[in-house]
Enzyme design. Sequence first.
Site, mmCIF file in Angstrom:
data_model
loop_
_atom_site.group_PDB
_atom_site.id
_atom_site.type_symbol
_atom_site.label_atom_id
_atom_site.label_comp_id
_atom_site.label_asym_id
_atom_site.label_seq_id
_atom_site.Cartn_x
_atom_site.Cartn_y
_atom_site.Cartn_z
ATOM 1 C CB CYS A 101 -7.163 3.779 -2.202
ATOM 2 S SG CYS A 101 -6.779 2.067 -1.944
ATOM 3 C CG ASP A 157 -4.275 1.788 1.501
ATOM 4 O OD1 ASP A 157 -5.130 1.169 0.862
ATOM 5 O OD2 ASP A 157 -3.542 2.666 1.014
ATOM 6 C CG ASP A 158 -6.707 -2.105 0.547
ATOM 7 O OD1 ASP A 158 -7.399 -1.155 0.168
ATOM 8 O OD2 ASP A 158 -5.920 -2.731 -0.198
ATOM 9 C CG ASP A 208 -8.313 3.314 1.765
ATOM 10 O OD1 ASP A 208 -8.427 2.185 2.292
ATOM 11 O OD2 ASP A 208 -7.404 3.597 0.960
ATOM 12 C CG ASN A 209 -10.637 0.274 0.269
ATOM 13 O OD1 ASN A 209 -9.937 1.216 -0.084
ATOM 14 N ND2 ASN A 209 -10.189 -0.958 0.322
#
Length: 576
Positions: A84, A48-49, A328-329
């Site tokens: 996300c 995540d991130d 996700d990013n």
Amino acid sequence: MPRLISAALLAIGLTLVNGSASNSHGAIKKPGHSAETRQPNFVFIMTDDQDLHLHSLDYMPKLQRHIGDEGTVFERHFCTIAVCCPSRVSLMTGKLAHNTNVTDVYPPYGGYPKFIAEGHNDNYLPIWLQDAGYNTYYTGKFLNAHSTSNYNNPYPKGWNGTNFLLDPSTYSYWNSTFQHNHDKPVVSDGYSTDLISRHALDFIEEAHASDRPFFLGITPIAPHAKTAEVEGSSIPAFTDPVPAPRHANKFPNARIPRGGNFNPDTQSGASWILNLPQLNASEVTYMDGYYRHRIQSLQAVDDLVESVVKKLEDYGLLDNTYIFYTSDNGYHAGQHRMVPGKGCPYEEDINIPMIGRKVDFVTSHTDIAATLFDLAGIPLREDFDGTPMPLTASEMRGAKSDPRREHVSVEYWGTNLQEGDIGRVSPTGAGVVYYNNTYKAMRVIGDSYNLFYSVWCTDEHELYDLTNDPYQMRNLINTKKTLLGRDIKKVISRLDALLLVLKSCKGSDCTLPWQVLHPNKKVTSLSEALSSKYDKFYAAQPDISFSACELGYLPGSEGPQEGYAYRRGGDWSYWA
Ligand SMILES: *[C@@H]1O[C@H](CO)[C@@H](O)[C@H](O)[C@H]1NC(C)=O
Ligand SMILES: *[C@@H]1O[C@H](CO)[C@@H](O)[C@H](O)[C@H]1NC(C)=O
Ligand SMILES: *[C@@H]1O[C@H](CO)[C@@H](O)[C@H](O)[C@H]1NC(C)=O
Ligand SMILES: *[C@@H]1O[C@H](CO)[C@@H](O)[C@H](O)[C@H]1NC(C)=O
Ligand SMILES: *[C@@H]1O[C@H](CO)[C@@H](O)[C@H](O)[C@H]1NC(C)=O
């Protein structure tokens, strides 16, 4: 209830490994789909991130050993929306966010309730895979606003086994709430990433007991900021990510890489970014500490990766399993003077990791569903906005000249949140919110060019030539330069038309946008479109623009939706 927990502009790094099927060049050999060959398994690990550009992968030796060195790294893999929940929905539907209309992390424009309202729970990846004979499992964070109050209303469909982290404690790292299959949610006792690792191993065991192929999604929260609800505010407080105690003192000297766009003396960018003050020394010191906490929190993910690979190996599953590792990013911290966060169209937020063999054509998260279908031998769906990623050595050679691999479009709606406890606070004590973060952007990468182009809801435009300006510091939009051998205005007219197609495209128009402009297929790339023969045609196209900065996808505020197509005889008429 927190809003906008994770508004990240995502640049994704993706690594794929397929056990012994990789050849000596690290390219991937596809298993055949003959009757006696079982369909491959998929293990999909998504952090995540996690960034590529801040070098977090350099701090993950186990990931590098088990996956990076074995697999193929897609160096130009992008998320098509840098936040996300929308990014995850694009990934699980194979559609761009303007076609899912899940564009935010919380209602009314996003989050789990919007995913349900748009009907995606009846029509997305795990359901399609089950229909094709797969068992499907998932553990970790699913979507934002999937919570202790709506987890069973309805349950996410399509899964044989789940163990979800639920809001509002998704990002607490400790004492988070997990929800197993159809059981009631329980507050867990333990470190979130380690618990997810344990659930993943249990699911592999379950999957192994069945004779069907399987898909397993594993989505730990690291290195996302820790968040906590703030009374009276819809925006949570974002503080440093929390490492497992065994990793709390690692990398004491690590600091954010000082690239050419780190806290610059002269600012670049557009909208709210252009107006940011320079970071002061104590803010930079704080951010280096925040960065250490990010890479420390990723150490438990590194352990998770090793445990999963070992388990697959123990069960003899490795040879027929594709392992994906991605985020996700992406993430920024200090670049363009920005405090920690995501949600911007610049490289840190949208682009990918690079370990092992490099491929330099463009791929995106919107391609992943199509890629899994292709590997499993399932016919592609017409409504996919992406296309299977080249995986074999020969597909990779072909990709260099494949018009589908020249561009990626990136879009975003709404606000941008400051993360980290940096000292700049809003009146509520929550992080600062920046408005006017709605834009359409794209990357266009060919043999002789590497461009970024964006149009913001404030009607600012940006054009960066990354060949000469990799840190995106010199906006060329109002310069009189020559670019690619043409007057820059002529280049911009082509980029405008391309983005006009991509900003609202559907299906194959998203992968072959030049065919919308040139139905005779005589133009398949930017370099071909630049021919002076088309100058008048491109000058006639409507201007791409916004009439307002909306928080969601309201096409009425997004200017002209349609342009002209080039017809025989040099005439042109509307696309439709
Ligand atoms: C997207 O969803 C929002 C919120 O429900 C709605 O107002 C908007 O009309 C939708 N956009 C499209 C293109 O359907
Ligand atoms: C997984 O779910 C599908 C769809 O409901 C079902 O057909 C299949 O038997 C399930 N697999 C197992 C191992 O229960
Ligand atoms: C977890 O919850 C327990 C019991 O409420 C509490 O004592 C403990 O401090 C919490 N741990 C963390 C890290 O918040
Ligand atoms: C740096 O900025 C913070 C706010 O983000 C402020 O509290 C602090 O006083 C500033 N430090 C200096 C040395 O100016
Ligand atoms: C957003 O952009 C518009 C148009 O440029 C501007 O008038 C407005 O002040 C901006 N709003 C914020 C909150 O910055």
